[in-house]
Design a protein around this motif. Structure first.
Motif, mmCIF file in Angstrom:
data_model
loop_
_atom_site.group_PDB
_atom_site.id
_atom_site.type_symbol
_atom_site.label_atom_id
_atom_site.label_comp_id
_atom_site.label_asym_id
_atom_site.label_seq_id
_atom_site.Cartn_x
_atom_site.Cartn_y
_atom_site.Cartn_z
ATOM 1 N N GLU A 204 -17.460 -8.283 12.487
ATOM 2 C CA GLU A 204 -16.738 -7.418 11.450
ATOM 3 C C GLU A 204 -18.034 -5.642 11.427
ATOM 4 O OE1 GLU A 204 -13.706 -6.762 12.148
ATOM 5 O OE2 GLU A 204 -12.607 -8.591 12.607
ATOM 6 N N LEU A 205 -18.824 -6.420 10.024
ATOM 7 C CA LEU A 205 -19.401 -5.486 9.468
ATOM 8 C C LEU A 205 -20.279 -4.794 10.323
ATOM 9 C CD1 LEU A 205 -20.140 -7.436 6.809
ATOM 10 C CD2 LEU A 205 -18.664 -5.459 6.789
ATOM 11 N N LEU A 206 -20.972 -4.834 11.760
ATOM 12 C CA LEU A 206 -21.603 -4.614 12.480
ATOM 13 C C LEU A 206 -20.992 -3.487 12.557
ATOM 14 C CD1 LEU A 206 -23.338 -7.986 13.774
ATOM 15 C CD2 LEU A 206 -24.281 -6.070 12.990
ATOM 16 N N ASP A 207 -19.635 -4.200 13.341
ATOM 17 C CA ASP A 207 -19.147 -2.572 13.862
ATOM 18 C C ASP A 207 -18.096 -1.265 13.244
ATOM 19 O OD1 ASP A 207 -18.384 -3.967 16.691
ATOM 20 O OD2 ASP A 207 -15.632 -4.765 15.914
ATOM 21 N N ILE A 208 -17.974 -2.004 11.636
ATOM 22 C CA ILE A 208 -18.165 -0.743 10.585
ATOM 23 C C ILE A 208 -19.518 -0.496 10.524
ATOM 24 C CG2 ILE A 208 -17.667 -0.400 8.464
ATOM 25 C CD1 ILE A 208 -15.869 -3.473 7.953
ATOM 26 N N TYR A 209 -20.681 -0.650 10.308
ATOM 27 C CA TYR A 209 -21.894 0.129 10.549
ATOM 28 C C TYR A 209 -21.645 0.779 11.709
ATOM 29 C CZ TYR A 209 -22.393 -2.306 5.560
ATOM 30 O OH TYR A 209 -22.257 -1.311 4.427
ATOM 31 N N HIS A 210 -21.171 0.274 12.963
ATOM 32 C CA HIS A 210 -21.373 0.762 14.525
ATOM 33 C C HIS A 210 -23.246 0.221 15.131
ATOM 34 C CE1 HIS A 210 -18.424 3.773 13.040
ATOM 35 N NE2 HIS A 210 -18.370 3.921 12.282
ATOM 36 N N SER A 211 -22.990 -1.050 14.572
ATOM 37 C CA SER A 211 -24.509 -1.283 15.542
ATOM 38 C C SER A 211 -24.405 -2.094 16.090
ATOM 39 C CB SER A 211 -25.449 -2.013 14.134
ATOM 40 O OG SER A 211 -26.382 -2.900 15.178
ATOM 41 N N ASP A 212 -25.050 -2.559 17.210
ATOM 42 C CA ASP A 212 -24.751 -3.120 18.847
ATOM 43 C C ASP A 212 -25.615 -3.985 18.682
ATOM 44 O OD1 ASP A 212 -22.870 -1.412 19.668
ATOM 45 O OD2 ASP A 212 -24.336 -0.316 20.359
ATOM 46 N N GLY A 213 -25.821 -4.866 17.041
ATOM 47 C CA GLY A 213 -26.590 -6.193 17.253
ATOM 48 C C GLY A 213 -25.902 -6.961 18.092
ATOM 49 N N LYS A 214 -27.112 -8.569 18.341
ATOM 50 C CA LYS A 214 -26.619 -9.595 18.647
ATOM 51 C C LYS A 214 -26.632 -10.322 17.786
ATOM 52 C CE LYS A 214 -28.275 -8.973 23.488
ATOM 53 N NZ LYS A 214 -27.498 -9.275 23.819
ATOM 54 N N LEU A 215 -25.535 -11.367 17.455
ATOM 55 C CA LEU A 215 -25.004 -11.752 16.540
ATOM 56 C C LEU A 215 -25.182 -13.802 16.640
ATOM 57 C CD1 LEU A 215 -24.518 -12.453 13.528
ATOM 58 C CD2 LEU A 215 -22.249 -11.791 14.027
ATOM 59 N N LEU A 216 -25.141 -14.920 15.905
ATOM 60 C CA LEU A 216 -25.320 -15.860 16.864
ATOM 61 C C LEU A 216 -25.798 -17.414 15.480
ATOM 62 C CD1 LEU A 216 -27.845 -17.261 19.068
ATOM 63 C CD2 LEU A 216 -28.081 -15.250 18.039
ATOM 64 N N LEU A 217 -25.188 -17.802 15.705
ATOM 65 C CA LEU A 217 -24.956 -19.414 15.369
ATOM 66 C C LEU A 217 -26.336 -20.118 15.683
ATOM 67 C CD1 LEU A 217 -24.204 -21.067 12.584
ATOM 68 C CD2 LEU A 217 -23.396 -22.379 14.226
ATOM 69 N N ILE A 218 -27.433 -20.052 14.751
ATOM 70 C CA ILE A 218 -28.560 -20.858 15.553
ATOM 71 C C ILE A 218 -28.379 -22.344 15.310
ATOM 72 C CG2 ILE A 218 -30.939 -21.191 15.226
ATOM 73 C CD1 ILE A 218 -29.815 -18.506 16.426
ATOM 74 N N GLU A 219 -28.134 -23.025 13.795
ATOM 75 C CA GLU A 219 -28.621 -23.937 12.904
ATOM 76 C C GLU A 219 -26.760 -23.829 12.418
ATOM 77 O OE1 GLU A 219 -32.123 -26.205 12.716
ATOM 78 O OE2 GLU A 219 -32.222 -24.065 12.900
ATOM 79 N N ASN A 220 -26.721 -25.456 11.742
ATOM 80 C CA ASN A 220 -25.929 -25.096 10.700
ATOM 81 C C ASN A 220 -26.004 -24.294 9.796
ATOM 82 O OD1 ASN A 220 -23.557 -26.717 11.270
ATOM 83 N ND2 ASN A 220 -24.096 -28.527 11.249
ATOM 84 N N GLY A 221 -25.546 -23.635 9.147
ATOM 85 C CA GLY A 221 -25.270 -22.377 7.999
ATOM 86 C C GLY A 221 -26.611 -21.370 8.334
ATOM 87 N N GLN A 222 -27.267 -21.532 9.122
ATOM 88 C CA GLN A 222 -28.087 -20.384 9.860
ATOM 89 C C GLN A 222 -28.050 -19.420 10.713
ATOM 90 O OE1 GLN A 222 -31.115 -20.161 8.585
ATOM 91 N NE2 GLN A 222 -31.273 -22.030 7.277
ATOM 92 N N PHE A 223 -27.565 -18.482 10.563
ATOM 93 C CA PHE A 223 -27.477 -17.311 11.580
ATOM 94 C C PHE A 223 -28.350 -16.278 11.538
ATOM 95 C CE2 PHE A 223 -23.385 -18.793 9.240
ATOM 96 C CZ PHE A 223 -23.344 -18.616 10.280
ATOM 97 N N ALA A 224 -28.576 -15.672 12.956
ATOM 98 C CA ALA A 224 -29.236 -14.239 13.428
ATOM 99 C C ALA A 224 -28.997 -13.185 14.092
ATOM 100 C CB ALA A 224 -30.184 -15.251 14.486
ATOM 101 N N LEU A 225 -29.792 -12.601 13.191
ATOM 102 C CA LEU A 225 -29.107 -11.014 14.272
ATOM 103 C C LEU A 225 -30.468 -9.952 14.454
ATOM 104 C CD1 LEU A 225 -26.514 -8.756 14.112
ATOM 105 C CD2 LEU A 225 -27.011 -8.176 11.819
#
Length: 522
Positions: A204-225
């Protein structure tokens, strides 16, 4: 709304067919007419209809040749071929070339409506399959990206596809410290729900900041953008960590690992970022990392598919179909276990929220989101999860109704004024609808209701009135008049002018501007 091009050299039959379709309650709109295959080929490339209804026997280019040539260029376009009994052998060839259906002259209303219903089902199936295929491919790319970060095996062609969009991208990592802080009553089984909520809050924040980044869960508790190098990540990271703590009570840290020159750098950047963040997350005994990753990735992809499909129903004006689709999704959620149902219900809710934000211009309300997630977390039975999901759907439908009411006031007048100012330009329905902040299908219905004419007919009449003024008051060539009023093809302009006025442009000019020497000669 689906679009039809009519191709028939008998004007009375073609006009009658157009009137029948326009006056029906089907979801089809006649977007153009042609009297031979040569004209139709130009219009097909220009307007990309969903369906072409064509006669077989026509001058210049017959229906079979049009079918063959168009299917080679635009295989997604469906064809219904109209033929007489004597041409039935040609009709058999039409089926081999890819025609969806045949209509034998004379054909009645019901025959045509049945053929249109069959075509609509095929078009909807194609559109849904295309959206599903796109979603599945996006999920495949996400899994490939996760594999690149974790040094897992991956398919080279998928990595090459990612390379195009990821060159010079920044890698930002987010890490949840503890999923069960002392001031919360979270349990191990809540981890999928919490991770999915975090994933969507950052989204949601990516949309608010107008970013087209790729966001995904990598491992438990670890997210990458992964986002563009020009993007200012500091504000996003601060907002994400503050939002997750405020709404979920979870501590989250972030770190910008740097820019990757290509996909080959991702694993090194990820590992360096992990070391920088440190192994601060409290382990949860018995939690299967890989299984959770796959489940949440699938949920995220499903969420995006639901949003895309729901928007497609709205744009097509198929509100009842949208309601049935969403009701079936609710029913599917009810059949799951309570914990899986919670994650699916949250996915469903985020999909509706995403649709409302994009289509209805609904503001993001994080406080309301917190309250709703808390209510979902408290659910302990399938009935309670189902009730929660129903409340989310009710909220969405209320937003939809309010959106329709808000923008239906004065939009036709505003659209007509825009058309008056821009009639010389390309004016597709979608462009004019966007000027008054309505989806194209709803705008089309509203425009015809208010004016008594379709958008296309209104635009043609407007342009012909401008053309009449130019023919009567200037010495511009007819080809110049054609361009000034928005038509690149003078022959097409002349045809429309004669259909509207009963005279060719040349004859009209003679009528309104008689030869001044005629009185002298008399």
């Amino acid at each position: 709304m689906n679009h039809i091009l009519l191709v028939e050299d008998e004007p009375l039959f073609r006009k009658g067919l157009a009137k029948m379709i326009t006056g029906s309650e089907t979801n089809w709109h006649v977007c153009g007419e042609a009297e031979n295959g040569q004209e139709a080929e130009i219009l097909i490339a220009e307007r990309l209809p969903d369906l072409v209804i064509t006669d077989i026997r026509m001058p210049l280019m017959d229906g079979l040749e049009l079918l063959k040539r168009s299917k080679a260029k635009f295989p997604q376009i469906e064809f219904i071929v109209i033929t007489g009994f004597q041409d039935f052998q040609y009709a058999q060839a039409a089926l081999r070339y890819g025609a969806l259906d045949l209509l034998i002259k004379p054909c009645g209303k019901q025959d045509i409506y049945d053929a249109l219903d069959k075509a609509e089902i095929r078009v909807l199936e194609k559109q849904a399959n295309l959206r599903k295929a796109e979603t599945e491919h996006a999920l495949l790319l996400e899994n490939t990206l996760r594999g690149l970060l974790l040094r897992f095996p991956y398919r080279a062609e998928l990595a090459a596809e990612l390379e195009v969009g990821l060159a010079e991208c920044k890698l930002i990592l987010f890490q949840i410290t503890d999923f069960m802080p002392s001031h919360k009553l979270y349990m191990k089984r809540d981890m999928p729900l919490l991770q999915f909520a975090v994933l969507n809050m950052i989204g949601e924040l990516l949309d608010i900041y107008h970013s087209d980044g790729k966001l995904l869960l990598i491992e438990n508790g670890q997210f990458a953008l992964l986002c563009q190098d020009s993007f200012e990540e500091k504000l996003l990271c601060e907002a994400a960590c503050e939002t997750v703590e405020r709404l979920l009570g979870l501590q989250m840290s972030s770190y910008c690992a740097g820019a990757a020159s290509g996909v080959q750098d991702l694993a090194d950047l990820y590992e360096a970022g992990r070391r920088k963040l440190g192994s601060t997350m409290v382990a949860v005994e018995g939690q299967n990392d890989v299984q959770v990753d796959k489940q949440l990735s699938t949920n995220r992809a499903q969420q995006q598919l639901i949003s895309t499909q729901t928007i497609a129903f709205i744009l097509a004006g198929q509100i009842e179909s949208m309601k049935l689709y969403l009701a079936q999704l609710m029913k599917d959620i009810y059949g799951l276990s309570v914990e899986n149902g919670k994650v699916e219900a949250l996915s469903f809710s985020f999909a509706l929220q995403d649709t409302a934000r994009k289509q209805f211009e609904l503001a993001y309300d994080p406080q309301l989101l917190t309250e709703r997630i808390a209510l979902l977390h408290a659910c302990s039975t399938n009935d309670e999860v189902s009730h929660w999901t129903g409340m989310e759907l009710d909220r969405f439908m209320s937003s939809f109704i309010a959106w329709q009411e808000k923008y239906s006031e004065n939009v036709v007048w505003k659209a007509a004024r825009y058309m008056e100012e821009h009639y010389a330009e390309q004016l597709p329905l979608q462009l004019v609808a966007s000027q008054v902040h309505l989806n194209a299908t709803y705008f089309s219905h509203l425009f015809k209701k208010e004016t008594g004419r379709s958008f296309v007919d209104y635009l043609i009449e407007l342009r012909m009135e401008k053309a009449k003024g130019l023919l009567a008051n200037t010495d511009m060539k007819i080809t110049e008049v054609s361009g000034v009023v928005g038509y690149d093809l003078p022959n097409y302009f002349a045809k429309l002018f004669k259909q509207t006025t009963g005279l060719s442009p040349k004859d009209y000019r003679k009528m309104v501007r008689p030869d001044p020497m005629s009185n002298v000669r008399n």
